[in-house]
Write a protein that holds these residues in place. Structure first.
Motif, mmCIF file in Angstrom:
data_model
loop_
_atom_site.group_PDB
_atom_site.id
_atom_site.type_symbol
_atom_site.label_atom_id
_atom_site.label_comp_id
_atom_site.label_asym_id
_atom_site.label_seq_id
_atom_site.Cartn_x
_atom_site.Cartn_y
_atom_site.Cartn_z
ATOM 1 N N ILE A 7 -13.595 6.866 28.087
ATOM 2 C CA ILE A 7 -12.525 5.939 28.440
ATOM 3 C C ILE A 7 -12.205 6.021 29.929
ATOM 4 O O ILE A 7 -11.229 5.430 30.393
ATOM 5 C CB ILE A 7 -11.255 6.155 27.583
ATOM 6 C CG1 ILE A 7 -10.692 7.564 27.757
ATOM 7 C CG2 ILE A 7 -11.545 5.842 26.128
ATOM 8 C CD1 ILE A 7 -9.350 7.784 27.065
ATOM 9 N N ALA A 8 -13.024 6.742 30.676
ATOM 10 C CA ALA A 8 -12.891 6.819 32.133
ATOM 11 C C ALA A 8 -14.295 6.790 32.736
ATOM 12 O O ALA A 8 -15.251 7.289 32.138
ATOM 13 C CB ALA A 8 -12.160 8.089 32.555
ATOM 14 N N ARG A 9 -14.402 6.206 33.912
ATOM 15 C CA ARG A 9 -15.691 6.107 34.598
ATOM 16 C C ARG A 9 -15.516 6.480 36.062
ATOM 17 O O ARG A 9 -14.525 6.116 36.693
ATOM 18 C CB ARG A 9 -16.235 4.681 34.554
ATOM 19 C CG ARG A 9 -16.436 4.150 33.168
ATOM 20 C CD ARG A 9 -17.889 4.175 32.792
ATOM 21 N NE ARG A 9 -18.022 3.739 31.410
ATOM 22 C CZ ARG A 9 -18.649 4.432 30.489
ATOM 23 N NH1 ARG A 9 -19.247 5.558 30.803
ATOM 24 N NH2 ARG A 9 -18.729 3.998 29.260
ATOM 25 N N GLY A 63 -9.827 -0.372 23.694
ATOM 26 C CA GLY A 63 -11.121 -0.431 24.355
ATOM 27 C C GLY A 63 -11.138 -1.519 25.403
ATOM 28 O O GLY A 63 -10.476 -2.547 25.273
ATOM 29 N N TRP A 64 -11.904 -1.304 26.471
ATOM 30 C CA TRP A 64 -11.878 -2.229 27.605
ATOM 31 C C TRP A 64 -13.264 -2.342 28.196
ATOM 32 O O TRP A 64 -13.935 -1.338 28.432
ATOM 33 C CB TRP A 64 -10.886 -1.690 28.628
ATOM 34 C CG TRP A 64 -10.665 -2.486 29.861
ATOM 35 C CD1 TRP A 64 -10.649 -3.848 29.981
ATOM 36 C CD2 TRP A 64 -10.410 -1.963 31.162
ATOM 37 N NE1 TRP A 64 -10.388 -4.194 31.283
ATOM 38 C CE2 TRP A 64 -10.232 -3.062 32.029
ATOM 39 C CE3 TRP A 64 -10.299 -0.684 31.681
ATOM 40 C CZ2 TRP A 64 -9.968 -2.915 33.372
ATOM 41 C CZ3 TRP A 64 -10.028 -0.547 33.019
ATOM 42 C CH2 TRP A 64 -9.856 -1.643 33.860
ATOM 43 N N PHE A 65 -13.721 -3.561 28.439
ATOM 44 C CA PHE A 65 -14.993 -3.789 29.120
ATOM 45 C C PHE A 65 -14.677 -4.127 30.561
ATOM 46 O O PHE A 65 -14.052 -5.143 30.861
ATOM 47 C CB PHE A 65 -15.794 -4.922 28.480
ATOM 48 C CG PHE A 65 -17.174 -5.051 29.058
ATOM 49 C CD1 PHE A 65 -18.204 -4.265 28.566
ATOM 50 C CD2 PHE A 65 -17.426 -5.916 30.101
ATOM 51 C CE1 PHE A 65 -19.476 -4.356 29.108
ATOM 52 C CE2 PHE A 65 -18.696 -6.013 30.652
ATOM 53 C CZ PHE A 65 -19.721 -5.238 30.145
ATOM 54 N N LEU A 66 -15.109 -3.259 31.481
ATOM 55 C CA LEU A 66 -14.832 -3.434 32.905
ATOM 56 C C LEU A 66 -16.087 -3.911 33.613
ATOM 57 O O LEU A 66 -17.121 -3.238 33.574
ATOM 58 C CB LEU A 66 -14.350 -2.113 33.510
ATOM 59 C CG LEU A 66 -14.132 -2.102 35.023
ATOM 60 C CD1 LEU A 66 -13.051 -3.093 35.441
ATOM 61 C CD2 LEU A 66 -13.760 -0.689 35.481
ATOM 62 N N LEU A 122 -15.103 1.008 28.418
ATOM 63 C CA LEU A 122 -14.260 2.198 28.468
ATOM 64 C C LEU A 122 -13.585 2.217 27.108
ATOM 65 O O LEU A 122 -12.515 1.618 26.909
ATOM 66 C CB LEU A 122 -13.234 2.115 29.608
ATOM 67 C CG LEU A 122 -13.781 2.321 31.031
ATOM 68 C CD1 LEU A 122 -14.475 1.076 31.537
ATOM 69 C CD2 LEU A 122 -12.665 2.714 31.950
ATOM 70 N N ASP A 123 -14.228 2.819 26.142
ATOM 71 C CA ASP A 123 -13.807 2.712 24.751
ATOM 72 C C ASP A 123 -14.407 3.880 23.957
ATOM 73 O O ASP A 123 -15.603 4.133 24.046
ATOM 74 C CB ASP A 123 -14.302 1.382 24.180
ATOM 75 C CG ASP A 123 -13.786 1.079 22.792
ATOM 76 O OD1 ASP A 123 -13.306 1.996 22.093
ATOM 77 O OD2 ASP A 123 -13.869 -0.089 22.382
ATOM 78 N N GLN A 124 -13.579 4.542 23.194
ATOM 79 C CA GLN A 124 -14.056 5.673 22.392
ATOM 80 C C GLN A 124 -15.015 5.235 21.290
ATOM 81 O O GLN A 124 -15.805 6.028 20.814
ATOM 82 C CB GLN A 124 -12.867 6.421 21.797
ATOM 83 C CG GLN A 124 -12.049 7.124 22.860
ATOM 84 C CD GLN A 124 -10.718 7.638 22.341
ATOM 85 O OE1 GLN A 124 -10.144 7.090 21.407
ATOM 86 N NE2 GLN A 124 -10.219 8.691 22.977
#
Length: 178
Positions: A100-102, A66-69, A91-93
């Motif tokens: 996970i995509a924006r 998971g990733w916070f953008l 971007l995290d399930q």
């Protein structure tokens, strides 16, 4: 856990086409996509004209993927323009909406980018704090100046002599006067 070890991909779209999906491989930092870190990548492409959107995401693989953008800034070396794409989301399930995509559109140059960022941060703060205001919660506010409590009950009663030992109090706020 705001960083990711997953493979991150970006597609940049402009008036003259797009880059297609490109993996972001070599950051100027020894380890990429760490919490609080700004990574810089060089992406070679034909000149795309005025940029209007990006699609960014990851493959969901790896531990802690998971990733916070916060945002993406693209510097166009031909026009010397900066394009800002605000995200300020996960971007995290297992977080946010599970994507996970924006797809991000460029921040309008005619508005304050700082104002938009401030609004996103305000919305994020409210999302983190709104649990305190759920139905049935009793709130206690502490005023350091008067050293007193004000208790707001779920039935809309206000107790200006709120009790520190009130077992129903869920939240304490501290007001600081300057």
């Amino acid at each position: 856990n705001a960083g990711t070890e997953a493979d991150v991909y970006i597609s940049v779209h402009g008036g003259r086409g797009d880059t297609g999906s490109r993996q972001l491989l070599r950051s100027q930092k020894p380890k990429k996509f760490l919490k609080g870190q700004t990574d810089i990548f060089a992406v070679e492409a034909v000149h795309l004209g005025h940029l209007y959107k990006i699609v960014i995401g990851h493959n969901g693989l790896g531990s802690g993927n998971g990733w916070f953008l916060d945002k993406v800034v693209i510097k166009d070396p031909v026009t010397d323009l900066d394009y800002t794409f605000l995200c300020h989301r996960w971007l995290d399930q297992g977080q946010d909406d599970g994507n996970i995509a924006r797809e991000l559109t460029v921040t309008d140059a005619g508005t304050f980018p700082g104002r938009q960022e401030l609004e996103l941060k305000r919305e994020e703060t409210w999302a983190a704090e709104k649990w305190k205001f759920q139905e049935g919660n009793t709130l206690q506010f502490y005023n350091r100046l008067t050293r007193g409590f004000i208790c707001l009950s779920p039935d809309s009663r206000v107790d200006a002599l709120g009790d520190k030992k009130n077992k129903y109090g869920k939240v304490f706020f501290i007001w600081k006067y300057t």
